[in-house]
Scaffold this motif. Structure first.
Motif, short mmCIF file in Angstrom:
data_model
loop_
_atom_site.label_atom_id
_atom_site.label_comp_id
_atom_site.label_asym_id
_atom_site.label_seq_id
_atom_site.Cartn_x
_atom_site.Cartn_y
_atom_site.Cartn_z
N LYS A 259 22.90 0.78 -9.23
CA LYS A 259 23.31 -0.31 -8.34
C LYS A 259 24.16 0.18 -7.19
O LYS A 259 24.07 -0.32 -6.07
N TYR A 260 24.99 1.17 -7.42
CA TYR A 260 25.91 1.64 -6.40
C TYR A 260 25.51 2.99 -5.83
O TYR A 260 26.29 3.67 -5.18
N GLU A 261 24.26 3.39 -6.08
CA GLU A 261 23.79 4.68 -5.62
C GLU A 261 22.93 4.51 -4.38
O GLU A 261 22.04 3.66 -4.34
N LEU A 262 23.20 5.33 -3.38
CA LEU A 262 22.35 5.33 -2.20
C LEU A 262 20.99 5.90 -2.55
O LEU A 262 20.86 6.74 -3.43
N GLY A 263 19.99 5.43 -1.89
CA GLY A 263 18.64 5.91 -2.16
C GLY A 263 18.42 7.32 -1.68
O GLY A 263 18.99 7.76 -0.68
N ASN A 264 17.60 8.03 -2.42
CA ASN A 264 17.17 9.37 -2.04
C ASN A 264 15.66 9.37 -1.86
O ASN A 264 14.95 8.55 -2.43
N ASP A 265 15.17 10.30 -1.05
CA ASP A 265 13.74 10.41 -0.81
C ASP A 265 13.10 11.30 -1.87
O ASP A 265 13.56 12.42 -2.11
N TYR A 266 12.06 10.80 -2.46
CA TYR A 266 11.28 11.55 -3.45
C TYR A 266 9.85 11.71 -2.95
O TYR A 266 9.33 10.86 -2.20
N TRP A 267 9.21 12.79 -3.41
CA TRP A 267 7.85 13.11 -2.98
C TRP A 267 6.95 13.37 -4.18
O TRP A 267 7.41 13.91 -5.20
N GLY A 268 5.68 13.01 -4.02
CA GLY A 268 4.70 13.36 -5.01
C GLY A 268 4.19 14.76 -4.78
O GLY A 268 4.57 15.44 -3.82
N GLN A 269 3.28 15.19 -5.66
CA GLN A 269 2.77 16.56 -5.59
C GLN A 269 1.61 16.70 -4.61
O GLN A 269 1.22 17.82 -4.27
N GLY A 270 1.07 15.58 -4.17
CA GLY A 270 -0.03 15.61 -3.21
C GLY A 270 -1.39 15.48 -3.85
O GLY A 270 -1.60 15.89 -4.99
N THR A 271 -2.31 14.89 -3.09
CA THR A 271 -3.69 14.77 -3.54
C THR A 271 -4.61 15.13 -2.37
O THR A 271 -4.37 14.71 -1.24
N GLN A 272 -5.62 15.92 -2.67
CA GLN A 272 -6.51 16.43 -1.61
C GLN A 272 -7.55 15.37 -1.24
O GLN A 272 -8.21 14.79 -2.10
N VAL A 273 -7.68 15.16 0.06
CA VAL A 273 -8.75 14.32 0.61
C VAL A 273 -9.59 15.19 1.53
O VAL A 273 -9.05 15.79 2.48
N THR A 274 -10.86 15.29 1.23
CA THR A 274 -11.77 16.09 2.04
C THR A 274 -12.90 15.19 2.55
O THR A 274 -13.59 14.55 1.75
N VAL A 275 -13.05 15.15 3.87
CA VAL A 275 -14.10 14.34 4.49
C VAL A 275 -15.12 15.31 5.08
O VAL A 275 -14.84 16.01 6.06
N SER A 276 -16.29 15.34 4.46
CA SER A 276 -17.30 16.30 4.88
C SER A 276 -18.68 15.84 4.43
O SER A 276 -18.82 15.19 3.38
N SER A 277 -19.67 16.18 5.22
CA SER A 277 -21.05 15.87 4.84
C SER A 277 -21.66 17.04 4.09
O SER A 277 -22.82 16.97 3.65
#
Length: 121
Positions: free
Chosen positions: A103-121
């Motif tokens: 309740k009294y804690e300022l927010g921190n930024d968190y990140w995920g590990q990432g997911t690959q998106v590949t757009v190709s024919s």
């Protein structure tokens, strides 16, 4: 401890669609802004879209009209619906969230590990 886990990436043809999901879990009191970023090979990480806890959205010009960000606060989840995908959308997509663990804690930024998106024919 807080974790962000992305899912939904993959290989898609140009013009196709993908939906990314990111779930936040752990010791969470509140979640503020959530967002998606991407990093293509040899390039810096860039903003794709963000959404506030009240649903206000912001998009990079390159994805406006094609991508839609949304969130489900009850599920601590943020989504990215990507339509009309182009080869230049190919990148690793990262989820980010500003999370407060108390309740009294300022927010921190968190990140995920990432997911690959590949757009190709």
């Amino acid at each position: 401890q807080v974790q962000l886990v992305e899912s939904g990436g993959g290989l898609v043809q140009p013009g196709g669609s993908l939906r990314l999901s990111c779930v936040a879990s752990g010791s969470i009191f509140s979640i503020g802004r959530m967002g998606w970023y991407r990093q293509a090979p040899g390039k810096e990480r860039e903003l794709v879209a963000t959404i506030t806890s009240l649903g206000r959205t912001n998009y990079a010009d390159s994805v406006k009209g094609r991508f839609t960000i949304s969130r489900d606060n009850a599920k601590n989840t943020v989504y990215l619906q990507m339509n009309s995908l182009k080869s230049e959308d190919t990148a690793v997509y990262y989820c980010s969230a500003t999370i407060s663990r108390g309740k009294y804690e300022l927010g921190n930024d968190y990140w995920g590990q990432g997911t690959q998106v590949t757009v190709s024919s």
